[in-house]
Design a protein around this motif. Sequence first.
Motif, PDB file in Angstrom:
ATOM      1  N   THR A  81      -0.435  -5.386   4.801  1.00 21.73           N
ATOM      2  CA  THR A  81      -1.324  -5.860   5.857  1.00 21.73           C
ATOM      3  C   THR A  81      -1.450  -7.371   5.760  1.00 21.73           C
ATOM      4  O   THR A  81      -1.385  -7.954   4.670  1.00 21.73           O
ATOM      5  N   TYR A  93       0.845  -1.195   0.000  1.00 21.94           N
ATOM      6  CA  TYR A  93       0.000   0.000   0.000  1.00 21.94           C
ATOM      7  C   TYR A  93       0.879   1.244   0.000  1.00 21.94           C
ATOM      8  O   TYR A  93       1.998   1.232   0.516  1.00 21.94           O
ATOM      9  N   HIS A 109       1.765   4.799   1.425  1.00 23.73           N
ATOM     10  CA  HIS A 109       1.587   5.708   2.558  1.00 23.73           C
ATOM     11  C   HIS A 109       2.932   6.333   2.892  1.00 23.73           C
ATOM     12  O   HIS A 109       3.951   5.640   2.909  1.00 23.73           O
ATOM     13  N   VAL A 167      -4.602   6.334   8.501  1.00 21.74           N
ATOM     14  CA  VAL A 167      -5.952   6.240   9.049  1.00 21.74           C
ATOM     15  C   VAL A 167      -6.418   4.792   8.973  1.00 21.74           C
ATOM     16  O   VAL A 167      -6.221   4.116   7.963  1.00 21.74           O
ATOM     17  N   GLY A 168      -6.997   4.296  10.043  1.00 23.23           N
ATOM     18  CA  GLY A 168      -7.487   2.921  10.078  1.00 23.23           C
ATOM     19  C   GLY A 168      -6.578   1.987  10.830  1.00 23.23           C
ATOM     20  O   GLY A 168      -6.990   0.882  11.189  1.00 23.23           O
ATOM     21  N   VAL A 169      -5.337   2.397  11.072  1.00 24.88           N
ATOM     22  CA  VAL A 169      -4.429   1.606  11.911  1.00 24.88           C
ATOM     23  C   VAL A 169      -4.541   2.165  13.320  1.00 24.88           C
ATOM     24  O   VAL A 169      -4.059   3.245  13.627  1.00 24.88           O
ATOM     25  N   THR A 170      -5.206   1.415  14.180  1.00 22.35           N
ATOM     26  CA  THR A 170      -5.623   1.960  15.476  1.00 22.35           C
ATOM     27  C   THR A 170      -4.909   1.359  16.676  1.00 22.35           C
ATOM     28  O   THR A 170      -5.178   1.742  17.814  1.00 22.35           O
ATOM     29  N   ALA A 203      -1.112  -4.314  10.407  1.00 25.92           N
ATOM     30  CA  ALA A 203      -0.296  -3.600   9.427  1.00 25.92           C
ATOM     31  C   ALA A 203       1.169  -3.925   9.702  1.00 25.92           C
ATOM     32  O   ALA A 203       1.588  -4.023  10.862  1.00 25.92           O
ATOM     33  N   ILE A 258      -4.664  -3.343  13.200  1.00 22.65           N
ATOM     34  CA  ILE A 258      -5.512  -2.437  12.424  1.00 22.65           C
ATOM     35  C   ILE A 258      -6.792  -2.152  13.199  1.00 22.65           C
ATOM     36  O   ILE A 258      -7.425  -3.061  13.716  1.00 22.65           O
TER      37      ILE A 258
END
Length: 332
Positions: A266, A252, A254, A292-295, A271, A332
């Motif tokens: 991922t 991906y 980023h 965003v989305g990796v928490t 991730a 994630i």
Amino acid sequence: MGINTYMGAEHDGSALSTITDDGLFVLAQDEWSPAEVGDDGRVVGWFVSDECDIGLGCSGLDAAANLVDQQGKVARIRGLNDGRFAMANYSNGVLDTYWAQGSMAGLMDVVDVASVDKYAYTSPFVDDQIVHSPHWPEGAKPATSAAYGWLVDRMRSYQDPAGNKPNWIFVESAMPLLRDQGSLTISMEQLEGAAWSAIIHEARGLAYFQHNNGTRCGFYSLVDCDAERLSGIRAINKGITALAPVLNTQSYQHRFNTTTETMLKTYEGSAYIFAGIGLGQSPGAKAFNLPVGVTGSIVEVVGENRTLTVVDGSFTDTFASEFSHHTYKVAI
């Protein structure tokens, strides 16, 4: 050693089954006849030529003629209709200097897999060639891990779209038959850094050049080196193999920061961030801003038995040397 493939097998009268019966794959060169290869399922491809881009593996008088020769070699392989892929290794052509002008895109396109061998860590002559590339960043040092990642980028630059076929990298495992003054034997830290830099830049295969003329190791360095070096290479391969399920997934895009080279993937709810020092970048502390989305709040540093804490969507780690690299896993 954790190596699974022979690229080119000695044609010395013994059968290919001498290798394949041990569970290893082979890319057979044209010394081996189709009859000798037969239906051995572990002979998975044909090694078309070595350094055709500089005229060593092809018989043309110029770049255009070498391309025609390479196309003919591949056409003969395709004519066998045996399901095996065609692979070739290239050299100075990827630098976009004198060699292979106007033919490099064709040389990359004609085969299914390509590799490159420019031994930046051990050859001052190679380093001088690299810095004369019009694509080399001004002031960057070639004898670094980042140079091997850059070489993968150079191969990809001749593909449309970039990476539409797999690219492999050669890394020297000792002193790769060098004669230029100041030639060196690669250190284990450098070898590991070079391999991972190439992988971070989307290399899909890692090849070791094991022929050696340095004072350390014998001629075949993957056989004749001391136990410490062989153990180190085995550990590098084990680490790569352990992450193969992740590495063999789609990457991906980023931008984590401007001070490292990274690759994002991922796998099974996490991730994975692969990071190293790039050309013109300096070692030290590096902050990584998560997408965003990796928490996840905790980052596992894979293979290093330590963790880091995410604060406001970011975490920080230290890269001690130019060859340093880390792999991070976060939920994630």
